[in-house]
Design a protein around this motif. Structure first.
Motif, PDB file in Angstrom:
ATOM      1  N   THR A 388      18.025  -4.619 -20.883  1.00  0.00           N
ATOM      2  CA  THR A 388      18.678  -5.408 -21.920  1.00  0.00           C
ATOM      3  C   THR A 388      18.299  -6.876 -21.759  1.00  0.00           C
ATOM      4  O   THR A 388      18.449  -7.457 -20.678  1.00  0.00           O
ATOM      5  N   ASN A 389      17.836  -7.421 -22.825  1.00  0.00           N
ATOM      6  CA  ASN A 389      17.444  -8.828 -22.802  1.00  0.00           C
ATOM      7  C   ASN A 389      18.663  -9.727 -22.993  1.00  0.00           C
ATOM      8  O   ASN A 389      19.716  -9.265 -23.466  1.00  0.00           O
ATOM      9  N   PRO A 390      18.518 -11.000 -22.658  1.00  0.00           N
ATOM     10  CA  PRO A 390      19.661 -11.922 -22.836  1.00  0.00           C
ATOM     11  C   PRO A 390      20.159 -11.981 -24.268  1.00  0.00           C
ATOM     12  O   PRO A 390      21.344 -12.199 -24.508  1.00  0.00           O
ATOM     13  N   SER A 393      18.794  -7.631 -27.226  1.00  0.00           N
ATOM     14  CA  SER A 393      17.777  -6.639 -27.581  1.00  0.00           C
ATOM     15  C   SER A 393      17.350  -5.857 -26.339  1.00  0.00           C
ATOM     16  O   SER A 393      17.744  -6.182 -25.220  1.00  0.00           O
ATOM     17  N   HIS A 394      16.571  -4.850 -26.571  1.00  0.00           N
ATOM     18  CA  HIS A 394      16.126  -4.022 -25.463  1.00  0.00           C
ATOM     19  C   HIS A 394      14.612  -4.024 -25.380  1.00  0.00           C
ATOM     20  O   HIS A 394      13.917  -4.073 -26.396  1.00  0.00           O
ATOM     21  N   THR A 395      14.135  -3.958 -24.204  1.00  0.00           N
ATOM     22  CA  THR A 395      12.700  -3.853 -23.981  1.00  0.00           C
ATOM     23  C   THR A 395      12.428  -2.575 -23.212  1.00  0.00           C
ATOM     24  O   THR A 395      13.056  -2.315 -22.175  1.00  0.00           O
TER      25      THR A 395
END
Lengths: 522, 73
Positions: A388-390, A393-395
């Motif tokens: 989970t990005n700050p 969103s997801h990578t």
């Protein structure tokens, strides 16, 4: 889409979209079967379709025991071997189950089952004449290694039929490889236990394990059983797969049910139909796809040295089947015996393991609680990991696929699935459900309706045409389409499949011998 | 204790009432007689005694003879 012309490189057509309800024999060669492709949600080669249709056939065909022909097959013995007077003859009990079909001139596909318990390991003795129970079991991630009790060595190998020593051009043979084994005999000569049998000493159910024999080491007495696809009957009387524990030490193994079918789906053969000759543009003669063809490999049915391909024979006649293969590399792996064209004894059609029929693939994750095991069931698509990005969103950080071979060693036709449903061991659901999730209910309903409609028509056609005496087992057992099946079913060389060995049972359970003119009660 | 050749794990056992009402399709032809001996899915009890030639041994003899080019009598 209209046909579009391509450049000078060629003409590009749209690939044909499979008809949803039109299930055809499996023809795929190189993909090994039924992995749904990325272009179409419908895959008519799906094993799931056979599994689902098999359940309908089970409900219709096997529940009333219609077209069911139970038999005992008395195994002929080599010259000089005498059965002691008054003793029980060695026999293979089984059932022929007919499935009416609309697609075949005879109106019937014949499937066969050799009953579980036919071969018992408490009849195996070591050199001292002692029985050979399971001595110990070791394991790795994928297999159990079952040590059979006895002083086995190169000079004192496992006895037949686990291991057949090489003779001249015939190399080592392991005819039992590929069989399903179950640890269901507790003591020598004891009755086979079932899921509900209670141990009198503990007042708990015994339970047992069922797994496929992968390989045999004749010098060490170790049998390699596959964890994947194994079935465990738990002390709660529940069947679960894969098994969570190995076969029990001290028990004796038996063989599980063995199936074979005459349909073109299982045999991967095409039939030609005389009644439709000239009526349509279908092919008039059976032909084999190039990828399936084993160049030069063929079977010859002969009667007294003369080629004889007639479908029906008298019950007193024994034909000979020779499987001719020009060289070992054309055999279908895993091969038990490399047949050669120069060896007149090449009379077998890969009996230890069925002809390569494609594996079933499962898209699932390994079970963390059971190393090496992958639970069966609906596919899961949790095949990637993310962070989970700050910003929320997801990578995706990794992509993994979990396609693994599933369950049985072979893919079954719908007739064999029907018989496996009848075995009470609910055959695990193949993972290649052939449609997108949103259409699954309607698709399945259509499939079921079509199966039922086809079956009703097939039964009606069969009723109108009727089966003749010679259209039923064992009279048709030497037909070109039946003889390889008989050898696979019994797992004895085809020269040991004789009409005189059949003892059939009529509707009243009375035994009769067709080879001496016996017939069922009217 | 199961005897030699008996079914020890039956797929199903039809009751007398079930046998009585069995029909083929939708016709009024009634099935007569008792259900056949073996059913698909049965497990059989074949405990061969010492000195007998068991099915296991007979299959082994057949394969051994086959490798030697011997056919049954």
């Amino acid at each position: 889409m209209a046909k579009k012309s391509g450049s000078s490189f060629g003409t590009f057509d749209r690939s044909p979209i499979p008809e949803v309800n039109k299930i055809l024999p499996i023809r795929t060669e190189f993909s090994k079967g039924s992995v749904p492709n990325s272009l179409y949600s419908v895959d008519q080669e799906s094993a799931w379709s056979r599994w689902r249709r098999g359940f309908e056939l089970y409900c219709k065909a096997t529940i009333n025991q219609e077209y069911s022909y139970p038999f005992d097959y008395l195994i002929p013995l080599p010259p000089g071997t005498v059965i002691p007077p008054g003793s029980n003859p060695p026999k293979i009990p089984g059932v022929f189950q007919g499935f009416p079909t609309a697609n075949k001139e005879l109106g019937m596909h014949w499937a066969g089952v050799r009953l579980a318990g036919s071969l018992r390991f408490d009849n195996i003795r070591d050199k001292d004449g002692d029985p050979s129970p399971i001595l110990s079991v070791t394991e790795d991630d994928d297999y159990w290694y079952v040590q059979i009790s006895g002083d086995w060595s190169a000079t004192n190998p496992l006895p037949a039929p686990l291991f057949i020593p090489p003779v001249g051009p015939i190399p080592k043979q392991y005819p039992i490889n590929g069989e399903i084994l179950e640890d269901r005999v507790v003591s020598v000569g004891g009755a086979v236990i079932n899921s509900q049998t209670i141990d009198p000493t503990t007042q708990k159910r015994y339970g047992y394990v069922q797994a496929v024999l992968i390989s045999t080491n004749e010098t060490t007495g170790v049998l390699k059983l596959q964890k994947q696809g194994s079935v465990e009957s738990t002390p709660d009387g529940v069947l679960r797969t894969p098994a969570t524990r190995p076969p029990n030490v001290g028990r004796y193994l038996i063989t599980g049910a063995r199936y074979c079918c005459s349909c073109q789906d299982f045999n991967r053969r095409d039939f030609a139909y005389m009644t439709t000759l000239g009526q349509n543009n279908k092919k008039l003669f059976p032909r084999t796809r190039a990828a399936t063809a084993k160049p030069g490999r063929h079977e010859i049915m002969s009667l007294r040295g003369v080629v004889d391909n007639s479908a029906m024979t008298d019950a007193t006649v024994n034909r000979n089947m020779q499987v001719v293969s020009p060289s070992p590399q054309y055999n279908v792996p895993p091969t038990v015996t490399p047949n050669t064209s120069t060896d007149a004894r090449s009379l077998r059609d890969n009996p230890g393991v069925y002809r390569d029929f494609g594996n079933v693939y499962l898209r699932n994750r390994p079970s963390p609680s059971i190393p090496g095991a992958v639970a069966d069931g609906m596919p899961t698509y949790d095949d990637y990991s993310t962070v989970t990005n700050p910003d929320g969103s997801h990578t995706i950080t990794s992509l993994t696929d979990y396609w693994t071979p599933l369950l049985d060693e072979v893919r079954y036709c719908k007739h064999i699935y029907a018989m496996k449903f009848a075995e009470k061991i609910f055959p695990p659901e193949p993972s290649d459900i052939p449609i997108d999730a949103e259409g699954i209910v309607e698709w399945e309903q259509d499939l079921v309706a079509k199966v039922n409609k086809d079956n009703e028509k097939a039964v009606y056609d069969l009723t109108v045409r009727g089966l003749s005496t010679m259209d039923v087992p064992p009279y048709n057992c030497q037909a070109p389409m039946m003889m390889p099946m008989m050898q696979k079913l019994f797992n004895v060389p085809s020269t040991f499949v004789l009409m005189s060995g059949f003892r059939m049972f009529d509707k009243n359970g009375t035994e009769y011998n067709p080879s001496t003119g016996g017939s069922p009660a009217s | 204790m199961a005897e030699f050749g008996e079914i020890v794990d039956a797929t199903f056992v039809l009751s007398a009432e079930q046998v009585e009402i069995r029909k083929y399709g939708f016709s009024e032809i009634l099935f007569s007689g008792t259900p056949t001996v073996y059913h698909v899915g049965d497990v059989i009890n074949l405990p061969y005694a010492s000195g007998e030639i068991s099915t296991m041994q007979a299959v082994g003899l057949a394969w051994g003879a086959f490798a030697s080019g011997v056919t049954p009598e």
